[in-house]
Design a protein around this motif. Structure first.
Motif, PDB file in Angstrom:
ATOM      1  N   ALA A  69     -11.652  66.374 116.003  1.00 10.63           N
ATOM      2  CA  ALA A  69     -12.163  65.995 114.690  1.00 10.63           C
ATOM      3  C   ALA A  69     -11.341  66.639 113.579  1.00 10.63           C
ATOM      4  CB  ALA A  69     -13.631  66.382 114.556  1.00 10.63           C
ATOM      5  N   LEU A  70     -11.029  67.928 113.729  1.00 11.39           N
ATOM      6  CA  LEU A  70     -10.246  68.622 112.712  1.00 11.39           C
ATOM      7  C   LEU A  70      -8.804  68.131 112.686  1.00 11.39           C
ATOM      8  CD1 LEU A  70     -11.566  72.296 113.009  1.00 11.39           C
ATOM      9  CD2 LEU A  70     -12.126  70.560 111.288  1.00 11.39           C
ATOM     10  N   ALA A  71      -8.277  67.769 113.858  1.00 11.64           N
ATOM     11  CA  ALA A  71      -6.921  67.220 113.889  1.00 11.64           C
ATOM     12  C   ALA A  71      -6.868  65.892 113.138  1.00 11.64           C
ATOM     13  CB  ALA A  71      -6.470  67.031 115.341  1.00 11.64           C
ATOM     14  N   GLY A  72      -7.889  65.059 113.345  1.00  6.66           N
ATOM     15  CA  GLY A  72      -7.949  63.808 112.605  1.00  6.66           C
ATOM     16  C   GLY A  72      -8.101  64.032 111.112  1.00  6.66           C
ATOM     17  N   THR A  73      -8.932  65.001 110.744  1.00  5.84           N
ATOM     18  CA  THR A  73      -9.115  65.327 109.332  1.00  5.84           C
ATOM     19  C   THR A  73      -7.806  65.796 108.711  1.00  5.84           C
ATOM     20  OG1 THR A  73     -11.354  66.075 109.890  1.00  5.84           O
ATOM     21  CG2 THR A  73     -10.535  66.608 107.702  1.00  5.84           C
ATOM     22  N   ALA A  74      -7.079  66.637 109.436  1.00  5.56           N
ATOM     23  CA  ALA A  74      -5.790  67.131 108.930  1.00  5.56           C
ATOM     24  C   ALA A  74      -4.799  65.993 108.754  1.00  5.56           C
ATOM     25  CB  ALA A  74      -5.229  68.179 109.896  1.00  5.56           C
ATOM     26  N   ALA A  75      -4.802  65.055 109.692  1.00  5.23           N
ATOM     27  CA  ALA A  75      -3.873  63.930 109.583  1.00  5.23           C
ATOM     28  C   ALA A  75      -4.198  63.068 108.377  1.00  5.23           C
ATOM     29  CB  ALA A  75      -3.924  63.096 110.867  1.00  5.23           C
ATOM     30  N   PHE A  76      -5.483  62.752 108.185  1.00  8.53           N
ATOM     31  CA  PHE A  76      -5.872  61.943 107.036  1.00  8.53           C
ATOM     32  C   PHE A  76      -5.601  62.669 105.723  1.00  8.53           C
ATOM     33  CE2 PHE A  76      -8.488  59.327 109.931  1.00  8.53           C
ATOM     34  CZ  PHE A  76      -8.076  58.079 109.490  1.00  8.53           C
ATOM     35  N   THR A  77      -5.633  63.994 105.753  1.00  7.02           N
ATOM     36  CA  THR A  77      -5.414  64.766 104.536  1.00  7.02           C
ATOM     37  C   THR A  77      -3.935  64.922 104.211  1.00  7.02           C
ATOM     38  OG1 THR A  77      -7.450  66.020 104.906  1.00  7.02           O
ATOM     39  CG2 THR A  77      -5.842  66.981 103.401  1.00  7.02           C
ATOM     40  N   PHE A  78      -3.156  65.375 105.186  1.00  5.73           N
ATOM     41  CA  PHE A  78      -1.784  65.780 104.894  1.00  5.73           C
ATOM     42  C   PHE A  78      -0.732  64.700 105.148  1.00  5.73           C
ATOM     43  CE2 PHE A  78      -3.932  69.894 105.891  1.00  5.73           C
ATOM     44  CZ  PHE A  78      -3.876  70.402 104.595  1.00  5.73           C
ATOM     45  N   LEU A  79      -1.097  63.622 105.856  1.00  5.79           N
ATOM     46  CA  LEU A  79      -0.140  62.536 106.060  1.00  5.79           C
ATOM     47  C   LEU A  79      -0.281  61.440 105.007  1.00  5.79           C
ATOM     48  CD1 LEU A  79      -0.078  62.085 109.950  1.00  5.79           C
ATOM     49  CD2 LEU A  79       1.659  63.121 108.478  1.00  5.79           C
TER      50      LEU A  79
ATOM     51  N   PRO B   5     -17.689  71.312 109.522  1.00  3.76           N
ATOM     52  CA  PRO B   5     -16.261  71.651 109.617  1.00  3.76           C
ATOM     53  C   PRO B   5     -15.361  70.648 108.901  1.00  3.76           C
ATOM     54  CG  PRO B   5     -17.324  71.959 111.738  1.00  3.76           C
ATOM     55  CD  PRO B   5     -18.317  71.261 110.864  1.00  3.76           C
ATOM     56  N   ILE B   6     -15.685  69.362 108.999  1.00  7.57           N
ATOM     57  CA  ILE B   6     -14.858  68.345 108.347  1.00  7.57           C
ATOM     58  C   ILE B   6     -14.948  68.469 106.835  1.00  7.57           C
ATOM     59  CG2 ILE B   6     -14.655  65.851 107.944  1.00  7.57           C
ATOM     60  CD1 ILE B   6     -15.402  65.450 110.886  1.00  7.57           C
ATOM     61  N   VAL B   7     -16.167  68.645 106.326  1.00 11.38           N
ATOM     62  CA  VAL B   7     -16.361  68.787 104.876  1.00 11.38           C
ATOM     63  C   VAL B   7     -15.625  70.025 104.361  1.00 11.38           C
ATOM     64  CG1 VAL B   7     -18.080  69.363 103.113  1.00 11.38           C
ATOM     65  CG2 VAL B   7     -18.533  67.528 104.755  1.00 11.38           C
ATOM     66  N   LEU B   8     -15.787  71.152 105.051  1.00  8.58           N
ATOM     67  CA  LEU B   8     -15.136  72.383 104.616  1.00  8.58           C
ATOM     68  C   LEU B   8     -13.622  72.271 104.690  1.00  8.58           C
ATOM     69  CD1 LEU B   8     -17.490  75.066 106.233  1.00  8.58           C
ATOM     70  CD2 LEU B   8     -17.341  74.405 103.822  1.00  8.58           C
ATOM     71  N   PHE B   9     -13.106  71.599 105.712  1.00 10.24           N
ATOM     72  CA  PHE B   9     -11.655  71.433 105.838  1.00 10.24           C
ATOM     73  C   PHE B   9     -11.106  70.611 104.674  1.00 10.24           C
ATOM     74  CE2 PHE B   9      -7.659  69.654 107.065  1.00 10.24           C
ATOM     75  CZ  PHE B   9      -7.070  70.566 107.913  1.00 10.24           C
ATOM     76  N   CYS B  10     -11.769  69.491 104.381  1.00  7.70           N
ATOM     77  CA  CYS B  10     -11.315  68.627 103.288  1.00  7.70           C
ATOM     78  C   CYS B  10     -11.344  69.373 101.957  1.00  7.70           C
ATOM     79  CB  CYS B  10     -12.185  67.380 103.198  1.00  7.70           C
ATOM     80  SG  CYS B  10     -11.975  66.211 104.552  1.00  7.70           S
ATOM     81  N   ALA B  11     -12.431  70.078 101.692  1.00  6.12           N
ATOM     82  CA  ALA B  11     -12.563  70.797 100.431  1.00  6.12           C
ATOM     83  C   ALA B  11     -11.549  71.932 100.331  1.00  6.12           C
ATOM     84  CB  ALA B  11     -13.986  71.345 100.291  1.00  6.12           C
TER      85      ALA B  11
ATOM     86  N   GLY C 144     -11.198  55.352 100.304  1.00  7.47           N
ATOM     87  CA  GLY C 144      -9.880  55.583 100.853  1.00  7.47           C
ATOM     88  C   GLY C 144      -9.976  56.003 102.303  1.00  7.47           C
ATOM     89  N   ALA C 145      -8.822  56.247 102.921  1.00  7.90           N
ATOM     90  CA  ALA C 145      -8.793  56.554 104.344  1.00  7.90           C
ATOM     91  C   ALA C 145      -9.569  57.826 104.674  1.00  7.90           C
ATOM     92  CB  ALA C 145      -7.335  56.685 104.797  1.00  7.90           C
ATOM     93  N   GLN C 146      -9.334  58.881 103.911  1.00  8.15           N
ATOM     94  CA  GLN C 146     -10.007  60.152 104.180  1.00  8.15           C
ATOM     95  C   GLN C 146     -11.514  60.041 103.982  1.00  8.15           C
ATOM     96  OE1 GLN C 146      -9.595  63.364 101.317  1.00  8.15           O
ATOM     97  NE2 GLN C 146      -9.065  64.784 102.964  1.00  8.15           N
ATOM     98  N   ASN C 147     -11.928  59.373 102.911  1.00  6.06           N
ATOM     99  CA  ASN C 147     -13.359  59.231 102.645  1.00  6.06           C
ATOM    100  C   ASN C 147     -14.058  58.403 103.721  1.00  6.06           C
ATOM    101  OD1 ASN C 147     -13.332  60.784 100.330  1.00  6.06           O
ATOM    102  ND2 ASN C 147     -13.016  59.048  98.972  1.00  6.06           N
ATOM    103  N   MET C 148     -13.400  57.367 104.199  1.00  9.17           N
ATOM    104  CA  MET C 148     -13.991  56.549 105.261  1.00  9.17           C
ATOM    105  C   MET C 148     -14.114  57.347 106.556  1.00  9.17           C
ATOM    106  SD  MET C 148     -14.875  53.641 104.022  1.00  9.17           S
ATOM    107  CE  MET C 148     -15.036  52.494 105.385  1.00  9.17           C
ATOM    108  N   PHE C 149     -13.145  58.218 106.816  1.00  3.35           N
ATOM    109  CA  PHE C 149     -13.197  59.076 108.002  1.00  3.35           C
ATOM    110  C   PHE C 149     -14.389  60.027 107.914  1.00  3.35           C
ATOM    111  CE2 PHE C 149     -11.965  62.975 110.279  1.00  3.35           C
ATOM    112  CZ  PHE C 149     -11.650  62.449 111.525  1.00  3.35           C
ATOM    113  N   VAL C 150     -14.566  60.642 106.739  1.00  3.89           N
ATOM    114  CA  VAL C 150     -15.696  61.555 106.542  1.00  3.89           C
ATOM    115  C   VAL C 150     -17.022  60.798 106.668  1.00  3.89           C
ATOM    116  CG1 VAL C 150     -16.837  63.108 104.904  1.00  3.89           C
ATOM    117  CG2 VAL C 150     -14.345  63.104 105.088  1.00  3.89           C
TER     118      VAL C 150
END
Length: 208
Positions: free
Chosen positions: A114-124, A42-48, A24-30
């Motif tokens: 990086a965290l902004a992108g992670t947040a977008a993939f997570t919450f949008l 930071p990306i792994v911890l944010f997603c988790a 999925g989108a989030q997994n491909m980003f990670v």
């Protein structure tokens, strides 16, 4: 944790892993940042942490509240579709630009970006709310009150293990991605996937 609570832990772990362990989108980003070894922790911890927070909220009743908020699903779908379309086009442009294919870790994005992108993939992504808040929330609330904490711990543990494996396991693919052609193929696949997901979100939003 007593043996009587282990089934609840296992149920949360298995359900969470089954929902997130898909392309999925989030997994491909990670995965992409894992390959670049760029802000992986930071990306792994944010997603988790985001998954854990949404699961806890769902089990504690947020899913029922969200299901009755008018227009929320449409707003999430439109915002998510726009973001995925932008990211997909960006990936296709990277794939078409040979100069952007060489991995240079000194020229990577900042931690904030990086965290902004992670947040977008997570919450949008509306599907994250369906998976964590609604689906896992419904399963969790159906359990006896003493089984809910191990259920949530199991679900959060699966999320952390998955994202850590994806982010840090990507380095084993590094020899393959030492070639620019491999990055071209990855970015092409990411671009096509993001545009397909964007189209799917729009279709589902207006079909409803």
């Amino acid at each position: 944790m007593t043996s009587a609570l282990l089934p609840a832990f296992a149920k949360g772990f298995g359900l969470s892993l089954g929902l997130i362990a898909a392309i999925g989108a989030q997994n491909m980003f990670v995965l992409r940042h894992g390959l670049r070894r760029e802000h992986v922790w930071p990306i792994v911890l944010f997603c988790a942490a985001a998954d854990a927070s949404l699961i806890v909220a769902g089990v504690n009743g947020l899913g029922s509240a969200l299901s009755v908020v008018p227009g929320l699903a449409m707003a999430l779908s439109l915002g998510g579709a726009a973001f995925l379309a932008w990211y997909g086009v960006s990936a296709l442009r990277r794939a078409a630009t040979s100069s952007a294919l060489v991995v240079d870790r000194t020229a990577g994005i900042t931690l904030g970006a990086a965290l902004a992108g992670t947040a977008a993939f997570t919450f949008l992504n509306p599907h994250v709310y369906i998976d964590t808040v609604l689906l896992m929330g419904a399963v969790g609330t159906s359990l006896p009150s003493d089984e809910r904490p191990p259920f949530m711990i199991g679900a959060a543990s699966a999320s952390f293990i998955w994202f850590a494996s994806l982010g840090f396991g990507a380095r084993f693919l590094a020899p393959l991605f030492a070639r620019p052609a491999a990055w071209r193929i990855l970015d092409l696949a990411i671009g096509v996937m993001m545009l397909a997901l964007s189209t799917s979100l729009l279709r589902d939003a207006f079909a409803g």
